[in-house]
Design a protein around this motif. Structure first.
Motif, PDB file in Angstrom:
ATOM      1  N   PRO A 118       0.731  -1.296  -0.226  1.00 56.15           N
ATOM      2  CA  PRO A 118       0.132  -0.076  -0.142  1.00 56.15           C
ATOM      3  C   PRO A 118       0.605   1.082   0.269  1.00 56.15           C
ATOM      4  CG  PRO A 118       0.067  -0.760   2.232  1.00 56.15           C
ATOM      5  CD  PRO A 118       0.809  -1.999   1.166  1.00 56.15           C
ATOM      6  N   PRO A 119       0.457   2.345  -0.313  1.00 52.18           N
ATOM      7  CA  PRO A 119       0.926   3.518  -0.188  1.00 52.18           C
ATOM      8  C   PRO A 119       1.401   4.009   0.992  1.00 52.18           C
ATOM      9  CG  PRO A 119      -0.845   3.798  -1.640  1.00 52.18           C
ATOM     10  CD  PRO A 119      -1.249   2.212  -1.024  1.00 52.18           C
ATOM     11  N   ALA A 120       1.184   3.516   2.043  1.00 55.31           N
ATOM     12  CA  ALA A 120       1.801   3.907   3.427  1.00 55.31           C
ATOM     13  C   ALA A 120       2.464   3.236   3.335  1.00 55.31           C
ATOM     14  CB  ALA A 120      -0.130   3.391   4.388  1.00 55.31           C
ATOM     15  N   SER A 121       3.224   2.478   3.474  1.00 56.48           N
ATOM     16  CA  SER A 121       4.065   1.103   2.970  1.00 56.48           C
ATOM     17  C   SER A 121       5.617   2.727   2.889  1.00 56.48           C
ATOM     18  CB  SER A 121       4.565   0.054   1.974  1.00 56.48           C
ATOM     19  OG  SER A 121       4.698   0.757   0.836  1.00 56.48           O
ATOM     20  N   LEU A 122       5.680   3.549   1.717  1.00 55.28           N
ATOM     21  CA  LEU A 122       6.519   4.951   1.714  1.00 55.28           C
ATOM     22  C   LEU A 122       6.581   5.384   3.221  1.00 55.28           C
ATOM     23  CD1 LEU A 122       5.714   5.824  -2.011  1.00 55.28           C
ATOM     24  CD2 LEU A 122       7.105   3.970  -1.174  1.00 55.28           C
ATOM     25  N   LEU A 123       6.272   5.546   3.960  1.00 55.87           N
ATOM     26  CA  LEU A 123       6.250   5.948   5.377  1.00 55.87           C
ATOM     27  C   LEU A 123       6.893   5.185   6.064  1.00 55.87           C
ATOM     28  CD1 LEU A 123       2.188   7.822   5.529  1.00 55.87           C
ATOM     29  CD2 LEU A 123       4.773   8.560   4.307  1.00 55.87           C
ATOM     30  N   SER A 124       7.337   4.155   6.237  1.00 48.63           N
ATOM     31  CA  SER A 124       8.296   3.397   7.075  1.00 48.63           C
ATOM     32  C   SER A 124       9.082   4.246   7.607  1.00 48.63           C
ATOM     33  CB  SER A 124       8.389   2.050   6.403  1.00 48.63           C
ATOM     34  OG  SER A 124       9.561   2.461   5.199  1.00 48.63           O
ATOM     35  N   PRO A 125       9.839   3.694   8.828  1.00 46.36           N
ATOM     36  CA  PRO A 125      10.434   4.917   9.313  1.00 46.36           C
ATOM     37  C   PRO A 125      11.567   4.756   8.631  1.00 46.36           C
ATOM     38  CG  PRO A 125       9.349   3.614  11.171  1.00 46.36           C
ATOM     39  CD  PRO A 125       8.313   3.045   9.501  1.00 46.36           C
ATOM     40  N   GLY A 126      12.369   4.028   8.100  1.00 43.64           N
ATOM     41  CA  GLY A 126      13.131   3.270   7.692  1.00 43.64           C
ATOM     42  C   GLY A 126      13.597   4.382   6.410  1.00 43.64           C
ATOM     43  N   LEU A 127      12.193   4.552   5.531  1.00 44.21           N
ATOM     44  CA  LEU A 127      12.486   5.493   4.397  1.00 44.21           C
ATOM     45  C   LEU A 127      12.553   6.423   5.014  1.00 44.21           C
ATOM     46  CD1 LEU A 127      12.684   5.264   0.826  1.00 44.21           C
ATOM     47  CD2 LEU A 127       9.696   4.536   1.486  1.00 44.21           C
ATOM     48  N   ALA A 128      11.461   6.970   5.798  1.00 45.06           N
ATOM     49  CA  ALA A 128      10.931   8.277   5.684  1.00 45.06           C
ATOM     50  C   ALA A 128      12.738   9.171   6.310  1.00 45.06           C
ATOM     51  CB  ALA A 128       9.626   8.226   7.133  1.00 45.06           C
ATOM     52  N   THR A 129      13.478   8.015   7.509  1.00 41.46           N
ATOM     53  CA  THR A 129      14.609   9.214   7.645  1.00 41.46           C
ATOM     54  C   THR A 129      15.369   9.245   6.650  1.00 41.46           C
ATOM     55  OG1 THR A 129      13.945   7.403   9.847  1.00 41.46           O
ATOM     56  CG2 THR A 129      16.326   7.949   9.541  1.00 41.46           C
ATOM     57  N   ARG A 130      15.439   8.364   5.778  1.00 39.71           N
ATOM     58  CA  ARG A 130      16.713   8.903   5.086  1.00 39.71           C
ATOM     59  C   ARG A 130      15.642   9.634   4.073  1.00 39.71           C
ATOM     60  NH1 ARG A 130      15.910   2.971   3.865  1.00 39.71           N
ATOM     61  NH2 ARG A 130      15.779   3.285   1.701  1.00 39.71           N
ATOM     62  N   VAL A 131      14.316   9.859   3.216  1.00 41.02           N
ATOM     63  CA  VAL A 131      13.435  11.177   2.625  1.00 41.02           C
ATOM     64  C   VAL A 131      14.202  12.311   3.246  1.00 41.02           C
ATOM     65  CG1 VAL A 131      11.870  11.856   1.964  1.00 41.02           C
ATOM     66  CG2 VAL A 131      12.209   9.151   1.758  1.00 41.02           C
ATOM     67  N   LEU A 132      14.005  12.019   4.321  1.00 36.46           N
ATOM     68  CA  LEU A 132      14.035  13.840   5.083  1.00 36.46           C
ATOM     69  C   LEU A 132      16.158  14.268   5.271  1.00 36.46           C
ATOM     70  CD1 LEU A 132      11.926  13.234   8.323  1.00 36.46           C
ATOM     71  CD2 LEU A 132      11.519  14.756   6.185  1.00 36.46           C
ATOM     72  N   ALA A 133      16.839  12.905   5.645  1.00 36.71           N
ATOM     73  CA  ALA A 133      17.525  13.593   4.907  1.00 36.71           C
ATOM     74  C   ALA A 133      18.618  13.904   3.857  1.00 36.71           C
ATOM     75  CB  ALA A 133      18.758  12.364   5.724  1.00 36.71           C
ATOM     76  N   HIS A 134      17.400  12.918   2.876  1.00 35.77           N
ATOM     77  CA  HIS A 134      18.160  13.761   2.037  1.00 35.77           C
ATOM     78  C   HIS A 134      18.138  14.890   1.593  1.00 35.77           C
ATOM     79  CE1 HIS A 134      18.400  13.796  -2.896  1.00 35.77           C
ATOM     80  NE2 HIS A 134      16.593  14.185  -2.900  1.00 35.77           N
TER      81      HIS A 134
END
Length: 447
Positions: free
Chosen positions: A424-440
């Motif tokens: 589901p689209p909500a999987s893109l908000l997983s903690p690991g990915l969200a952390t890398r997205v914000l760092a980027h």
């Protein structure tokens, strides 16, 4: 095939011999003594597009979720398609993909799409369905209306006056389905509709696949908003390329030879133009227009009759640039199968109340598809002058995911899993990915 008890439903009718209707027929064959597929067109004997499906000549991608469902109902079929010239293309390893300003990371993701012409796929599935002992396919059978009893649909009446009774009617007739009008005329109320106009135009031409080595099998160019041109090359049977060019916001591709090439030259990067400018065209360009995303909310219809369900594009039709059409239709068939199986396991062999239960279950999946298809489109003030507030944050976050996927394989794979309807689209908000997205994002702003 599951055995049929004397109290089991006897007949199901499927309206439409599209891929959705055919897969649904295979699913229903597990639960009904007889399944009849009714198609208004004359079905071709060879694998070719047909007039009643004008968009079938264009690029259609069978996403990984759809491939898994087709393999479940028709074991070995996807391997047969590859053996006959279709291609199984890794979305990261075999695809060169420019997305929103950069080239996505290349690696073997294990997430594949099946590439073949729509006519070839439909023909191959139809041959499998015809081999099922309890399924009949009738073409040149146009529906006039439903036959009814109080509170239920009991079958169909054809334009020639023939009436065919059924325990369940499945409408898989596509976007132009007449079920809302038929239900209203029969006193079952008005189906609520959601629409988001996009006015997408696309043009497709087949080319002979040029000789020579390339580091890709498929080439995709997708713009960054507000650019409005997309280009796709996929390999199909017969050693051909299908090339589809897409435009919207009044910038649709033309069909003439020079105009087609010039539109390709105007994409964000020149790679598709350079690939086809000296290639041998095998067909003239065919055009198609898509007016907008459409949801028919049968799950909200208080008077939804027994004996009827609506699936695929007849229920929800999404912008084709997201390649969800065939896969969401296949998923609808699987959900239909699952709902019938659960009902049987609970000892309920009848179908009273089944339609509303199924439509609510199907709507949960359709909501995911709607979210994927419409979030990006809410950017355009001509499409949605007052978009939901959450879409601004969602589109900002997706931009960061796409930029990260230029170099981060895990981000690229996470996006592919959502695109292919595996997560589901909500999987893109997983903690690991969200952390890398914000760092980027922080790193990009710092530079």
């Amino acid at each position: 095939m599951a055995s049929k008890s004397s109290t089991a439903p006897r007949r199901a009718i499927v309206i439409g011999a599209s891929t959705t209707g055919l897969i649904a027929a295979a699913a229903l064959a597990r639960h009904f003594a007889h399944v009849m597929v009714l198609e208004r067109d004359t079905l071709p004997e060879e694998p070719e597009w047909r007039k009643g499906v004008p968009q079938s000549r264009h690029v259609h991608l069978l996403l990984r979720c759809g491939e898994e469902i087709i393999s479940h109902y028709f074991p070995g079929l996807t391997d047969e398609l590859v053996a006959a010239g279709g291609r199984r293309v890794d979305m990261a390893g075999d695809t060169r993909w420019f997305y929103a300003g950069g080239w996505k990371a290349r690696f073997q993701s294990g997430i594949t799409m099946h590439c073949q012409s729509k006519g070839f796929l439909e023909w191959a599935i139809r041959r499998r369905v015809e081999s099922l002992g309890n399924v009949t396919i009738r073409d040149r059978a146009e529906i006039d209306t439903f036959t009814t009893a109080p509170g239920s649909v009991t079958g169909v009446r054809l334009k020639d006056g023939e009436e065919i009774a059924a325990d369940l009617v499945v409408d898989a007739s596509g976007r132009n389905s007449k079920t809302p009008q038929r239900l209203a005329a029969l006193g079952f109320g008005t189906v609520e509709i959601s629409e988001l106009p996009v006015d997408v135009g696309y043009a497709t031409r087949a080319y002979r696949m040029p000789r020579g080595a390339r580091d890709w099998q498929s080439l995709i160019v997708h713009p960054r908003y507000p650019d409005a041109r997309i280009g796709v090359i996929i390999p199909v049977e017969g050693d051909r390329w299908l090339v589809t060019l897409v435009g919207w916001r009044g910038d649709q591709p033309p069909a003439d030879d020079e105009g087609f090439l010039e539109f390709a030259r105007g994409l964000s990067v020149p790679d598709i133009y350079e690939a086809i400018r000296d290639a041998e065209p095998l067909t003239q360009a065919g055009l198609h227009r898509f007016p907008g995303n459409l949801r028919r909310h049968y799950d909200r219809l208080a008077t939804m009759p027994d004996g009827l369900v609506v699936i695929g594009d007849a229920a929800c039709s999404f912008n084709p640039i997201y390649a969800q059409g065939m896969t969401q239709g296949a998923t609808a068939a699987r959900i239909l199968d699952d709902c019938l199986e659960r009902r049987a396991k609970h000892g309920n062999s009848g179908l009273a109340g089944f339609g509303p239960v199924f439509q609510r279950e199907y709507a949960k999946f359709a909501n995911r598809c709607w979210l994927i298809s419409t979030t990006e489109e809410y950017r355009d003030p001509l499409v949605a002058p007052h978009p939901p507030l959450w879409t601004r944050l969602a589109n900002w976050y997706l931009e960061q995911v796409h930029e990260l996927s230029w170099s981060d394989r895990r981000a690229a794979k996470s996006f592919l899993e959502v695109m292919h309807l595996l997560r589901p689209p909500a999987s893109l908000l997983s903690p690991g990915l969200a952390t890398r997205v914000l760092a980027h994002s922080l790193f990009a702003r710092a530079h």
